[in-house]
Structures are given as structure tokens and as C-alpha cells.
Motif scaffolding. Structure first.
Motif, PDB file in Angstrom:
ATOM      1  N   LYS A   1       0.513   7.465 -22.726  1.00  0.00           N
ATOM      2  CA  LYS A   1      -0.357   6.528 -22.027  1.00  0.00           C
ATOM      3  C   LYS A   1      -0.974   7.191 -20.794  1.00  0.00           C
ATOM      4  CE  LYS A   1       1.741   2.295 -23.717  1.00  0.00           C
ATOM      5  NZ  LYS A   1       2.236   0.941 -23.388  1.00  0.00           N
ATOM      6  N   THR A   2      -2.118   6.688 -20.406  1.00  0.00           N
ATOM      7  CA  THR A   2      -2.839   7.247 -19.263  1.00  0.00           C
ATOM      8  C   THR A   2      -2.394   6.572 -17.966  1.00  0.00           C
ATOM      9  OG1 THR A   2      -4.647   5.639 -19.296  1.00  0.00           O
ATOM     10  CG2 THR A   2      -4.838   7.544 -20.780  1.00  0.00           C
ATOM     11  N   PRO A   3      -2.678   7.212 -16.832  1.00  0.00           N
ATOM     12  CA  PRO A   3      -2.348   6.563 -15.554  1.00  0.00           C
ATOM     13  C   PRO A   3      -3.016   5.197 -15.403  1.00  0.00           C
ATOM     14  CG  PRO A   3      -2.885   8.863 -15.200  1.00  0.00           C
ATOM     15  CD  PRO A   3      -3.195   8.571 -16.630  1.00  0.00           C
ATOM     16  N   ASP A   4      -4.281   5.090 -15.828  1.00  0.00           N
ATOM     17  CA  ASP A   4      -4.976   3.806 -15.710  1.00  0.00           C
ATOM     18  C   ASP A   4      -4.276   2.728 -16.534  1.00  0.00           C
ATOM     19  OD1 ASP A   4      -6.832   4.903 -14.023  1.00  0.00           O
ATOM     20  OD2 ASP A   4      -8.389   5.132 -15.541  1.00  0.00           O
ATOM     21  N   GLU A   5      -3.843   3.071 -17.720  1.00  0.00           N
ATOM     22  CA  GLU A   5      -3.127   2.098 -18.555  1.00  0.00           C
ATOM     23  C   GLU A   5      -1.815   1.683 -17.894  1.00  0.00           C
ATOM     24  OE1 GLU A   5      -4.494   3.371 -23.080  1.00  0.00           O
ATOM     25  OE2 GLU A   5      -2.907   4.502 -22.087  1.00  0.00           O
ATOM     26  N   LEU A   6      -1.095   2.649 -17.366  1.00  0.00           N
ATOM     27  CA  LEU A   6       0.215   2.354 -16.788  1.00  0.00           C
ATOM     28  C   LEU A   6       0.104   1.531 -15.511  1.00  0.00           C
ATOM     29  CD1 LEU A   6       2.026   5.758 -17.410  1.00  0.00           C
ATOM     30  CD2 LEU A   6       2.308   3.617 -18.648  1.00  0.00           C
ATOM     31  N   VAL A   7      -0.939   1.769 -14.723  1.00  0.00           N
ATOM     32  CA  VAL A   7      -1.140   0.971 -13.520  1.00  0.00           C
ATOM     33  C   VAL A   7      -1.303  -0.506 -13.880  1.00  0.00           C
ATOM     34  CG1 VAL A   7      -2.833   0.449 -11.717  1.00  0.00           C
ATOM     35  CG2 VAL A   7      -2.018   2.792 -12.019  1.00  0.00           C
ATOM     36  N   GLN A   8      -1.982  -0.766 -14.980  1.00  0.00           N
ATOM     37  CA  GLN A   8      -2.170  -2.154 -15.405  1.00  0.00           C
ATOM     38  C   GLN A   8      -0.895  -2.754 -15.993  1.00  0.00           C
ATOM     39  OE1 GLN A   8      -4.938  -3.774 -14.627  1.00  0.00           O
ATOM     40  NE2 GLN A   8      -5.627  -1.863 -13.696  1.00  0.00           N
ATOM     41  N   GLU A   9      -0.073  -1.929 -16.613  1.00  0.00           N
ATOM     42  CA  GLU A   9       1.106  -2.426 -17.331  1.00  0.00           C
ATOM     43  C   GLU A   9       2.348  -2.575 -16.450  1.00  0.00           C
ATOM     44  OE1 GLU A   9       1.875   0.083 -20.668  1.00  0.00           O
ATOM     45  OE2 GLU A   9      -0.126  -0.213 -21.548  1.00  0.00           O
ATOM     46  N   ILE A  10       2.533  -1.659 -15.509  1.00  0.00           N
ATOM     47  CA  ILE A  10       3.802  -1.608 -14.775  1.00  0.00           C
ATOM     48  C   ILE A  10       3.758  -2.538 -13.556  1.00  0.00           C
ATOM     49  CG2 ILE A  10       5.406  -0.135 -13.490  1.00  0.00           C
ATOM     50  CD1 ILE A  10       4.535   2.183 -15.288  1.00  0.00           C
ATOM     51  N   LYS A  11       4.504  -3.597 -13.645  1.00  0.00           N
ATOM     52  CA  LYS A  11       4.655  -4.563 -12.561  1.00  0.00           C
ATOM     53  C   LYS A  11       6.146  -4.769 -12.332  1.00  0.00           C
ATOM     54  CE  LYS A  11       0.204  -5.157 -13.056  1.00  0.00           C
ATOM     55  NZ  LYS A  11      -0.751  -4.510 -12.118  1.00  0.00           N
ATOM     56  N   LEU A  12       6.556  -4.936 -11.084  1.00  0.00           N
ATOM     57  CA  LEU A  12       7.957  -5.182 -10.805  1.00  0.00           C
ATOM     58  C   LEU A  12       8.408  -6.498 -11.433  1.00  0.00           C
ATOM     59  CD1 LEU A  12       8.308  -4.273  -7.012  1.00  0.00           C
ATOM     60  CD2 LEU A  12       8.986  -2.886  -8.979  1.00  0.00           C
ATOM     61  N   PRO A  13       9.651  -6.567 -11.892  1.00  0.00           N
ATOM     62  CA  PRO A  13      10.197  -7.856 -12.326  1.00  0.00           C
ATOM     63  C   PRO A  13      10.084  -8.873 -11.194  1.00  0.00           C
ATOM     64  CG  PRO A  13      11.694  -6.069 -12.882  1.00  0.00           C
ATOM     65  CD  PRO A  13      10.628  -5.473 -12.012  1.00  0.00           C
ATOM     66  N   GLU A  14       9.984 -10.144 -11.547  1.00  0.00           N
ATOM     67  CA  GLU A  14       9.694 -11.184 -10.560  1.00  0.00           C
ATOM     68  C   GLU A  14      10.657 -11.160  -9.371  1.00  0.00           C
ATOM     69  OE1 GLU A  14       8.863 -16.014 -10.326  1.00  0.00           O
ATOM     70  OE2 GLU A  14       9.756 -15.136 -12.132  1.00  0.00           O
ATOM     71  N   LYS A  15      11.944 -10.966  -9.643  1.00  0.00           N
ATOM     72  CA  LYS A  15      12.923 -10.979  -8.560  1.00  0.00           C
ATOM     73  C   LYS A  15      12.645  -9.887  -7.538  1.00  0.00           C
ATOM     74  CE  LYS A  15      17.907 -10.820  -7.616  1.00  0.00           C
ATOM     75  NZ  LYS A  15      19.264 -10.697  -8.211  1.00  0.00           N
ATOM     76  N   LEU A  16      12.282  -8.698  -8.022  1.00  0.00           N
ATOM     77  CA  LEU A  16      11.964  -7.606  -7.118  1.00  0.00           C
ATOM     78  C   LEU A  16      10.602  -7.807  -6.468  1.00  0.00           C
ATOM     79  CD1 LEU A  16      13.230  -4.495  -9.142  1.00  0.00           C
ATOM     80  CD2 LEU A  16      14.329  -5.587  -7.170  1.00  0.00           C
ATOM     81  N   ALA A  17       9.642  -8.288  -7.237  1.00  0.00           N
ATOM     82  CA  ALA A  17       8.291  -8.475  -6.703  1.00  0.00           C
ATOM     83  C   ALA A  17       8.277  -9.461  -5.533  1.00  0.00           C
ATOM     84  CB  ALA A  17       7.359  -8.952  -7.803  1.00  0.00           C
ATOM     85  N   LYS A  18       9.178 -10.426  -5.548  1.00  0.00           N
ATOM     86  CA  LYS A  18       9.230 -11.428  -4.488  1.00  0.00           C
ATOM     87  C   LYS A  18      10.206 -11.066  -3.370  1.00  0.00           C
ATOM     88  CE  LYS A  18       7.857 -15.415  -7.301  1.00  0.00           C
ATOM     89  NZ  LYS A  18       8.258 -16.766  -7.788  1.00  0.00           N
ATOM     90  N   HIS A  19      10.893  -9.952  -3.513  1.00  0.00           N
ATOM     91  CA  HIS A  19      11.922  -9.594  -2.532  1.00  0.00           C
ATOM     92  C   HIS A  19      11.288  -9.312  -1.177  1.00  0.00           C
ATOM     93  CE1 HIS A  19      15.403  -7.709  -0.682  1.00  0.00           C
ATOM     94  NE2 HIS A  19      16.136  -8.124  -1.703  1.00  0.00           N
ATOM     95  N   PRO A  20      11.830  -9.850  -0.089  1.00  0.00           N
ATOM     96  CA  PRO A  20      11.218  -9.644   1.228  1.00  0.00           C
ATOM     97  C   PRO A  20      11.190  -8.189   1.679  1.00  0.00           C
ATOM     98  CG  PRO A  20      13.374 -10.708   1.426  1.00  0.00           C
ATOM     99  CD  PRO A  20      13.002 -10.746  -0.023  1.00  0.00           C
ATOM    100  N   TYR A  21      12.043  -7.343   1.118  1.00  0.00           N
ATOM    101  CA  TYR A  21      12.058  -5.931   1.490  1.00  0.00           C
ATOM    102  C   TYR A  21      11.178  -5.066   0.591  1.00  0.00           C
ATOM    103  CZ  TYR A  21      15.499  -6.375   5.172  1.00  0.00           C
ATOM    104  OH  TYR A  21      16.128  -6.686   6.357  1.00  0.00           O
ATOM    105  N   LEU A  22      10.440  -5.700  -0.313  1.00  0.00           N
ATOM    106  CA  LEU A  22       9.624  -4.926  -1.252  1.00  0.00           C
ATOM    107  C   LEU A  22       8.157  -5.342  -1.251  1.00  0.00           C
ATOM    108  CD1 LEU A  22      12.056  -4.679  -4.290  1.00  0.00           C
ATOM    109  CD2 LEU A  22      11.572  -2.928  -2.575  1.00  0.00           C
TER     110      LEU A  22
END
Length: 439
Positions: A294-315
């Protein structure tokens, strides 16, 4: 068409300026105060770009990091007041970034303390990368006050008092391994090699008080793995290993290199583990994507933190971002080429622009399209179209005006401080350049 950090125009419209509002609220982390971490350990926060920690010992004091310059160091000395007992027996640098090493002469005074660091600090280059283009500055040093919010991990980066090396004192004692046990002024402590944001970073552990002074390997923001300002991607696997070391300590208190302290064991464990898990998640998913071609552009669109980490106040992405980390990890491990043979020897920007502008029907048509993109809040697309026109004529005033407007709109919607500062400094620089040409 995707826009800011992978957000679509519709998503931007829904969130509007929530990113800017979050960044504004984040400035509370930098309010000036001296925190009593535990009896005999104090952290000065908000007086300079980085935190300074005071450890009281028998017949003297220990200072961990020294602020960005002698002016800030003097203000911190005053803030510590009689908490700081002379002589200062030792100064410890967690790493070589100038915002941590610039005020040592003030704390040392006439006390002649030993200066401790990892051996790598002796050869580490000061953090001076910028990656500037068209007046861009990730720290917003020259932004007017009405445009500036903060610098992500600090309230301001040299906007009032510049970072200098004037107050730096070279280390007198270094260690070359993974850790070093010391007793200074009756205080037992351990220096732990924890590379991450800096190759030479060390963390200071006070075992009898369970206090961890982490340096910049741990901060209250998503880690800045791939800096926007023009530095190499940080050593991700070493960073994960460093955080594992710190988690194993089970600290009750944590003093990071910037922002507020952590005052209980449960929060410390949760925050350290979240930081490690987020880095590992992005690294593992990027490496998996590379293995699948996969290309960097594809991976940027695909890779998102899991919800628990994405909402973490330290992240929250005030300083580093997942998207830039993916690109940095990709380049670090797979090089610049994304596998598409069309990109082995690509056209120049000017040649591509000539063909695209001709395809759309000429300059006027593309300018009209760029202005229409602004009206429907497709700011990234407006900026890209203005770049095509400027590749053909760098003095195209109308295309420059579109780019300035697009960059300001993009910047004002940012939660990431370095992205905001870069967008707005380039916009202001282009605007000033236009004014000079008009004179």
C-alpha cells in the motif's frame, strides 16, 4: 477530494472551528505555576518553553533541565524562591534540545555543580530543523498575537525571549549505558536511557519517592514522531521500548518535559500505556500496509487510532499527528518510492502545471475553479489549484490571493499547533510579499 489531515470538506463544515477551540483550551497547560510534586520535588511549569524540576537534597539542590535561556531561568529561580537551597549540587540534562539546556549558567551560579547527561548528548545536534518554505514556521515565532495560540507543547517558542545556547554548560559527567545509579546530595536516583523524541533522552527516576521525570519521551499530546519542521523521523521502535521501561517503574508521579504533572499512579500508568499503545498501533499498521504494497496516501486514509486511544486526553494531536507519523514511518522503513512506477521520474511541478492548466482551458478557468473551491469550503483543493498557477507564474497576484485565503482557512481549523502555525506564517508571508511587489 480529501482536506485537512484526511478530513473531508463536509466533515470540516460540521466541526467548523472545533480544532482551534481545543487548541485554545490546551493553552491552560502552560499557565505559570510551581507544582509540589511530592515533598522536596517541585516542577516549574509555564515560565519557559520546557519544565524545570527542583529536587531538594541534603545541603543542596538538584536541577533537572534548565529552561530555554538565562532570562527564563532567572524567572524560575525567583519562582522557586527559598525552596531552592544552595549550593546547586547537580544539573541534569534530559536531552540536548535548546529549550531544556539554555539556562544552566543561572542555576549553576558560583556553585560549580556537576552537569549530568547521556554520552550521546555530547555529539547530538541541537534541535534546529525547520523545513521552511515561503516563510513557513511550525512554531509561529513571528506570527502576530491575534494569529498565535500556542506551540503545541509550549506556550511560545522564542516569541518573547529567544532560545539561546548562551546559558548552556557542557556536561561534566556522562554515562554510556542503559542506566546509571547515583546518589546526589543524599538523594538516590537513577538515570535511564529513554530515546524517543531525542536520541539522547534520559529519564530521571527517584525510587524512594516513585517520581519519574521523563524528559520529552512522554508528553500530553500525540507523539511528534515525524516533525513537520524538517527533522528525521524519530526512532519508533526505540521509543516504544523506552515507554515500556517507564511503565515498568510504576511511578506514582510523573513530570513530563512540558505541560502539567501527573499526581497519581493510576493516571500515570494509563497515560504512559496509552502513549506506548498509540505509537505501536500506528507503527504496526503502517508496517503491515507496507508489506501489502500500500502507498503512504492509502495508509494515511486507512490508519486511525481506535476510539479509546483517539479520545484519550494524552493523545490529542496538538503536536504530532497520526497522518504525519504514517508518512514518516513509511519513509523510514520503505524509502521515498511508493511502488507506483509513474512516480519513478515524475514531471516537474511546472511541466505538470502547464498541462493541467491547458487541460482545464487556461489560467482564467483554473483561477475561476480555485475561487469556486473557496466558496464551497474546499480549501485544500483551492490551495492546490493556486499552486498550479503559481508554478507557471510565481508573481500571479490573483492566484497568490487565493492561496493566502485557502491557507488561512486551513490554519484556522487546525487543532495541531505546528500545522496551524505553518499555514498562517506562509499565508502572512505571501501577503507581505504581495504588498512589497505592489509598492
Amino acid at each position: 477530494m480529501m482536506s485537512v489531515l484526511g478530513m473531508s470538506p463536509s466533515a470540516l463544515a460540521v466541526n467548523d472551528f472545533s480544532g482551534r477551540d481545543k487548541l485554545t483550551a490546551h493553552s491552560d497547560e502552560f499557565r505559570k505555576r510551581v507544582v509540589e510534586v511530592i515533598d522536596g520535588v517541585y516542577a516549574a511549569i509555564g515560565y519557559s518553553a520546557s519544565n524545570v524540576t527542583l529536587i531538594k537534597g541534603d545541603g543542596g539542590s538538584i536541577i533537572v533541565d534548565t529552561s530555554a535561556n538565562p532570562v527564563d531561568a532567572k524567572a524560575i529561580m525567583d519562582a522557586f524562591g527559598d525552596r531552592l537551597n544552595h549550593p546547586v549540587k547537580a544539573i541534569i540534562y534530559t536531552h540536548n534540545h535548546p529549550d531544556h539546556t539554555g539556562g544552566a549558567t543561572v542555576f549553576a551560579g558560583n556553585d560549580e555543580p556537576e552537569i549530568y547527561s547521556h554520552k550521546l548528548l555530547m555529539t547530538a545536534k541541537p534541535d534546529t530543523g525547520r523545513g521552511r518554505r515561503d516563510g513557513g514556521d511550525a512554531f509561529g515565532t513571528l506570527l502576530p498575537d491575534e494569529d498565535f495560540i500556542n506551540a503545541g507543547t509550549q506556550l511560545e517558542y522564542g516569541r518573547v525571549t529567544p532560545h539561546t545556547r548562551e546559558g548552556f554548560i557542557p556536561p561534566t559527567k556522562t554515562f554510556d549505558g542503559d542506566e546509571e545509579d547515583l546518589t546526589i546530595a543524599g538523594v538516590p536516583l537513577k538515570l535511564i536511557f529513554t530515546p524517543g523524541e531525542a536520541d539522547e533522552n534520559i529519564s530521571v527516576w527517584l525510587p524512594d519517592r516513585k517520581v519519574l521525570i521523563a524528559g520529552d519521551v512522554f508528553l500530553k499530546t500525540f507523539p511528534n514522531i515525524a516533525p513537520l519542521r524538517g527533522l528525521p523521523t524519530r526512532p519508533v521502535e526505540k521509543w516504544i521500548s523506552s515507554l515500556n521501561k517507564l511503565i515498568a517503574l510504576n511511578p506514582d508521579f510523573v513530570v513530563p518535559g512540558h505541560m502539567g504533572t501527573i499526581q497519581n499512579a493510576a493516571e500515570a500508568k494509563d497515560a504512559l500505556m496509552a502513549s506506548r499503545d498509540s505509537i505501536k498501533f500506528v507503527y504496526d499498521r503502517t508496517m503491515e500496509g507496507i508489506a501489502k504494497g500500500k502507498t503512504p496516501d492509502e495508509l494515511v486514509q486507512e490508519i486511525k487510532l481506535p476510539e479509546k486511544l483517539a479520545k484519550h486526553p494524552y493523545l490529542q494531536e496538538f503536536y504530532g499527528t497520526v497522518a504525519w507519523s504514517v508518512r514518516g514511518i513509511y519513509s523510514q522503513n520503505a524509502g521515498w518510492f511508493d511502488g507506483n512506477p509513474t512516480k519513478i521520474f515524475p514531471m516537474t511541478d511546472k511541466d505538470r502545471a502547464e498541462k493541467l492548466v491547458a487541460m482545464i482551458g487556461g489560467r482564467e478557468k483554473m483561477l475561476e475553479s480555485a475561487e469556486a473551491a473557496l466558496e464551497v469550503e474546499e480549501f485544500q483543493w483551492a490551495a492546490e489549484q493556486s499552486d498550479y498557477l503559481l508554478a507557471l507564474d510565481p508573481n500571479d497576484s490573483l492566484a497568490t490571493e487565493v492561496k493566502v485565503r485557502a491557507l488561512r482557512e486551513l490554519g484556522e481549523r487546525q487543532m495541531n499547533a505546528t500545522a496551524r502555525n505553518y499555514y498562517l506564517t506562509v499565508a502572512n508571508s505571501l501577503k507581505e510579499s504581495q504588498k512589497r511587489k505592489a509598492r
